[in-house]
Design an enzyme around this catalytic site. Structure first.
Site, PDB file in Angstrom:
ATOM      1  N   CYS A 160       0.844  -1.180   0.000  1.00 11.59           N
ATOM      2  CA  CYS A 160       0.000   0.000   0.000  1.00 11.59           C
ATOM      3  C   CYS A 160       0.890   1.246   0.000  1.00 11.59           C
ATOM      4  CB  CYS A 160      -0.948   0.087   1.175  1.00 11.59           C
ATOM      5  SG  CYS A 160      -2.116  -1.275   1.231  1.00 11.59           S
ATOM      6  N   ARG A 163       3.973  -0.350  -4.761  1.00 11.65           N
ATOM      7  CA  ARG A 163       3.706  -0.884  -3.418  1.00 11.65           C
ATOM      8  C   ARG A 163       2.381  -1.644  -3.350  1.00 11.65           C
ATOM      9  NH1 ARG A 163       6.923   1.610   0.338  1.00 11.65           N
ATOM     10  NH2 ARG A 163       5.515   0.962   1.981  1.00 11.65           N
ATOM     11  N   TRP A 176      -2.683  -2.767  -1.787  1.00 12.10           N
ATOM     12  CA  TRP A 176      -2.405  -4.195  -1.960  1.00 12.10           C
ATOM     13  C   TRP A 176      -3.301  -4.878  -0.945  1.00 12.10           C
ATOM     14  CZ3 TRP A 176      -0.581  -8.377   0.930  1.00 12.10           C
ATOM     15  CH2 TRP A 176      -0.162  -9.485   0.190  1.00 12.10           C
ATOM     16  N   ASN A 198      -1.815   2.071   5.595  1.00 12.52           N
ATOM     17  CA  ASN A 198      -0.917   1.013   5.135  1.00 12.52           C
ATOM     18  C   ASN A 198      -0.551   0.197   6.359  1.00 12.52           C
ATOM     19  OD1 ASN A 198       1.188  -0.533   4.096  1.00 12.52           O
ATOM     20  ND2 ASN A 198       2.666   1.128   4.244  1.00 12.52           N
ATOM     21  N   GLY A 199      -0.816  -1.110   6.327  1.00 14.39           N
ATOM     22  CA  GLY A 199      -0.500  -1.959   7.472  1.00 14.39           C
ATOM     23  C   GLY A 199      -1.664  -2.891   7.762  1.00 14.39           C
ATOM     24  N   GLU A 231      17.585 -17.957  -7.260  1.00 15.03           N
ATOM     25  CA  GLU A 231      17.181 -16.624  -7.680  1.00 15.03           C
ATOM     26  C   GLU A 231      16.627 -16.646  -9.110  1.00 15.03           C
ATOM     27  OE1 GLU A 231      16.470 -14.052  -6.300  1.00 15.03           O
ATOM     28  OE2 GLU A 231      16.638 -12.412  -7.730  1.00 15.03           O
ATOM     29  N   LYS A 258      12.875 -15.415 -10.073  1.00 12.45           N
ATOM     30  CA  LYS A 258      12.696 -14.343 -11.053  1.00 12.45           C
ATOM     31  C   LYS A 258      11.701 -14.773 -12.123  1.00 12.45           C
ATOM     32  CE  LYS A 258      13.822 -11.544  -9.857  1.00 12.45           C
ATOM     33  NZ  LYS A 258      14.363 -11.217  -8.590  1.00 12.45           N
ATOM     34  N   GLU A 297       7.996 -15.241 -10.716  1.00 11.36           N
ATOM     35  CA  GLU A 297       7.248 -14.064 -10.268  1.00 11.36           C
ATOM     36  C   GLU A 297       6.817 -13.159 -11.410  1.00 11.36           C
ATOM     37  OE1 GLU A 297       9.162 -11.311  -7.486  1.00 11.36           O
ATOM     38  OE2 GLU A 297      11.088 -11.704  -8.386  1.00 11.36           O
ATOM     39  N   HIS A 312      16.726 -37.759  -6.705  1.00 14.32           N
ATOM     40  CA  HIS A 312      16.087 -38.310  -5.508  1.00 14.32           C
ATOM     41  C   HIS A 312      14.581 -38.070  -5.537  1.00 14.32           C
ATOM     42  CE1 HIS A 312      19.899 -39.448  -3.770  1.00 14.32           C
ATOM     43  NE2 HIS A 312      20.368 -38.281  -4.183  1.00 14.32           N
ATOM     44  N   LYS A 341       5.960  -4.509  -4.004  1.00 12.29           N
ATOM     45  CA  LYS A 341       7.407  -4.357  -3.831  1.00 12.29           C
ATOM     46  C   LYS A 341       7.848  -4.522  -2.373  1.00 12.29           C
ATOM     47  CE  LYS A 341      11.521  -3.204  -5.326  1.00 12.29           C
ATOM     48  NZ  LYS A 341      12.238  -4.281  -6.049  1.00 12.29           N
TER      49      LYS A 341
HETATM   50  O1  M6R Z   1      12.800  -5.335   0.474  1.00 13.43           O
HETATM   51  P1  M6R Z   1      13.348  -6.705   0.751  1.00 13.43           P
HETATM   52  O2  M6R Z   1      14.686  -6.916   0.129  1.00 13.43           O
HETATM   53  O3  M6R Z   1      13.355  -7.045   2.206  1.00 13.43           O
HETATM   54  O4  M6R Z   1      12.335  -7.694   0.053  1.00 13.43           O
HETATM   55  C1  M6R Z   1      12.484  -9.077   0.165  1.00 13.43           C
HETATM   56  C2  M6R Z   1      11.629  -9.809  -0.825  1.00 13.43           C
HETATM   57  O5  M6R Z   1      10.288  -9.473  -0.659  1.00 13.43           O
HETATM   58  C3  M6R Z   1      12.042  -9.510  -2.265  1.00 13.43           C
HETATM   59  O6  M6R Z   1      13.379  -9.831  -2.506  1.00 13.43           O
HETATM   60  C4  M6R Z   1      11.146 -10.304  -3.250  1.00 13.43           C
HETATM   61  O7  M6R Z   1      11.401 -11.666  -3.129  1.00 13.43           O
HETATM   62  C5  M6R Z   1      11.353  -9.805  -4.677  1.00 13.43           C
HETATM   63  N1  M6R Z   1      10.072  -9.584  -5.289  1.00 13.43           N
HETATM   64  C6  M6R Z   1      12.050 -10.752  -5.562  1.00 13.43           C
HETATM   65  O8  M6R Z   1      12.219 -10.248  -6.839  1.00 13.43           O
END
Ligand code: M6R
Length: 608
Positions: A2, A27, A75, A101-102, A481, A485, A488, A504, A603
């Protein structure tokens, strides 16, 4: 999660709110809304869906006239994305408008209580209880009212509140959710993050937990919960406003991928002095370093994946045992932490709720916290014992790229720094590592020039149903990673496996045409990876291999090979990740998806 923005001044507020929200949409983007103090009192417009829908509804801002207002981009947590659940929420009489927000954790209890008192709820949100509570407690002084509300609610919040009785001022408050105040000339702002206000002012206050702010066009007053005025220091934002804009690129993600050489150079180069790593602001004493028994690395998502690389690198350089923990699990696992434990927390935003909670638990247990953070002045940066900033600049795309890369480099530097301070590394070896770090930006530049080849490979497989990423040792850490990527932003099912583990069980999923990305850059394990490639090929997989330049024998086994420049093995993850980022980007682009704002994500994950 948010985004909040608020303004009071002399300009027309609605276009300003829309502009601010456009910088905060990363956000959350389920719905958006504004509340404006007009000549008729508080007027609210809100809508499910992207900000552009709200903007059209408001004629780009012309439809609501006024000089003060608050805005929100959501969000969804409580209640589906809908017009009704969108913020702002009005109190029963319409006297108060609230953006939040929260999460209000005791909202059900409060909702029942307020219902008994005659309040009617229109939405399913936790936020609406705040609007009604404010009205319930209001006796003419809005700051007193906010203090009473704070005493009743549990959870996390950044709130912006308009009161119809006060046409020239509004209040805001925060607890565990970020909120800054922007200080202008004859105008003042609140926002969840700096980009929302950066085109208007560079001077900001970072609000601490439980601080309440009252803003008029000419004055900003900050109070503690005892209603005592607090003196704040002004922070001047020094980054370029264009850093948070697309600058001609189609997507923030692509821009941020391309910015990696610069971001790494900014993070590393100022910290190399006379052939050593110098971390000026770090206060770890020799005594403390000598006595470290264990290092924990705690983070979420991609930052956690940096931790997985970190375990290999720190253990290799210092022989101090490292445990990596997902932040959301850390505090429920009864972690073994004491004063001889260094807890490294990694976060781009510095406001990830789980990481903050884990950091606090580590402190409570007596550990020393060391944060690797990108967002200056964020909660984690403020609360950690030491902070090592990654100078990636603002990262807007939900899928992290340049922040991940700079976090990796921060980890390399931390490892070298500890090894150097404890005299665990020979000068020749140190010099070689430092040289490798210095050369990385140029090597990544070279990899980025190769993007056409990766786009071609993506064009062949963007319709895949499932993609596996395999690697061993550091390559496995990067595979995690690469897989995240891809899933997502392309919504393709994907898994990362330690290559030796595949047989396994998971190999049962490999069938004709399954795409396997095999990372083969760890020299000592290259032959073993070749065997793993043969195993999946024998079951029909299509293999895209990533290998170090010169290892051409892999061309006999893999369907495609992407070469990365030779480098020091411990910094290789920084190279390997780049083609994986580009691959995901191009797959998502070919599928026509919303790359910067993938579905269901936001984000900054500021709720647990
Ligand atoms: O702001 P942060 O680095 O703490 O965020 C952690 C994760 O939410 C963040 O890395 C998330 O996995 C990304 N969307 C990955 O691309």
């Amino acid at each position: 999660m948010c985004g909040i923005v608020g303004y009071v001044g002399k300009q027309q507020v609605t276009p300003l709110l829309l502009e601010g929200l456009s910088k905060l949409e990363y956000r959350g983007y389920d719905s958006a809304g504004v509340a404006v103090m007009t000549e008729h009192g508080i007027e609210v417009k809100k809508s499910k869906g992207r900000l552009s829908i709200l903007s059209d509804m408001l004629d780009g801002g012309d439809a609501l006239k006024g000089n003060m207002g608050i805005g929100h981009t959501r969000w969804a947590t409580h209640g589906e994305p809908s017009d009704t659940n969108s913020h702002p929420h009005l109190s029963q009489s319409g006297k108060f408008a609230v953006v939040h927000n929260g999460i209000i954790e005791n909202y059900m209890k409060l909702r029942t209580y307020l219902t008994q008192k005659g309040f009617t709820f229109l939405s399913e949100t936790d936020t609406e209880v705040i609007a009604h509570l404010v009205e319930y407690y209001y006796e003419g002084d809005i700051v007193d009212t906010v203090i009473k509300v704070m005493n009743k609610v549990e959870g996390s919040y950044a709130l912006g509140i308009l009161c119809a009785d006060q046409p020239d001022s509004f209040v805001a408050v925060r607890k565990e959710s970020p909120l800054i105040v922007g200080l202008g000339e004859g105008e003042n702002f609140i926002a969840s993050d700096i980009p929302a206000i950066l085109s208007h002012t560079r001077k900001v206050y970072f609000l601490e937990n439980n601080e309440i702010v009252m803003l008029t066009a000419d004055q900003v007053k900050v109070f503690n919960p005892d209603k005592e005025e607090v003196t704040k220091s002004v922070y001047t934002v020094d980054w370029d406003i264009h850093a948070a804009e697309k600058g001609g690129y189609e997507h923030f993600m692509f821009k941020e991928i391309m910015e990696q050489p610069r971001a790494i150079a900014d993070t590393v180069k100022p910290r190399i002095k006379d052939g050593t790593i110098v971390l000026d602001d770090i206060s770890l004493s020799d005594e403390y370093l000598k006595n470290i028994q264990k290092i924990y690395i705690v983070a979420c998502g991609s930052a956690y994946h940096v931790g997985v690389v970190g375990k290999y690198v720190i253990e290799e350089m210092t022989r101090i045992p490292v445990e990596v923990s997902v932040a959301s699990e850390f505090r429920y696992a009864n972690p073994i932490v004491n004063e001889r434990t260094l807890v490294v927390v990694i976060s781009q935003s510095g406001e990830t709720a789980d990481t903050i909670a884990a950091m606090r638990e580590a402190k409570r247990l007596g550990g020393r916290t060391f944060a690797i953070v990108n967002a200056v002045g964020s909660a984690i940066a403020r609360e950690a014992d030491d902070v090592l900033y990654t100078w990636a600049g603002p990262e807007i795309a939900v899928a992290t790229t340049k922040a991940y890369s700079t976090q990796l480099n921060a980890i390399y530097m931390l490892s070298l720094y500890v090894a150097q301070r404890l005299s665990l590394i020979e000068p020749v070896k140190l010099a070689a590592y430092i040289k490798a770090l210095e050369e990385l930006p140029e090597k990544i530049e070279k990899l980025l020039e190769n993007k056409g080849e990766i786009q071609y490979i993506a064009s062949k497989y963007y319709n895949s149903k499932s993609v596996f990423f395999l690697g061993r040792s550091l390559d496995y850490a990067v595979a995690l990673e690469g897989s995240l990527k891809l899933k997502e932003i392309s919504y393709i099912h994907s898994e990362a496996y330690a290559a030796g583990e595949l047989k396994h069980g998971t190999i049962a999923l490999i069938e004709e045409g399954t795409v396997v990305v095999a990372l083969c850059t760890v020299k000592s394990l290259f032959d073993k990876m070749l065997s793993n490639i043969k195993e999946v090929k024998a079951r029909g997989a299509v293999v895209i291999a990533i290998a170090e330049e010169g290892h051409t024998e892999i061309e006999h086994e893999a369907d495609h090979v992407i070469y990365v420049p030779k480098s020091n093995p411990l910094v290789m993850p920084s190279e390997v990740v780049v083609p994986l980022q580009l691959f995901s980007y191009y797959v998502s682009s070919l599928k026509g998806l919303d790359i910067d704002k993938p579905r269901n994500l936001a984000k900054s994950v500021t709720v647990e």
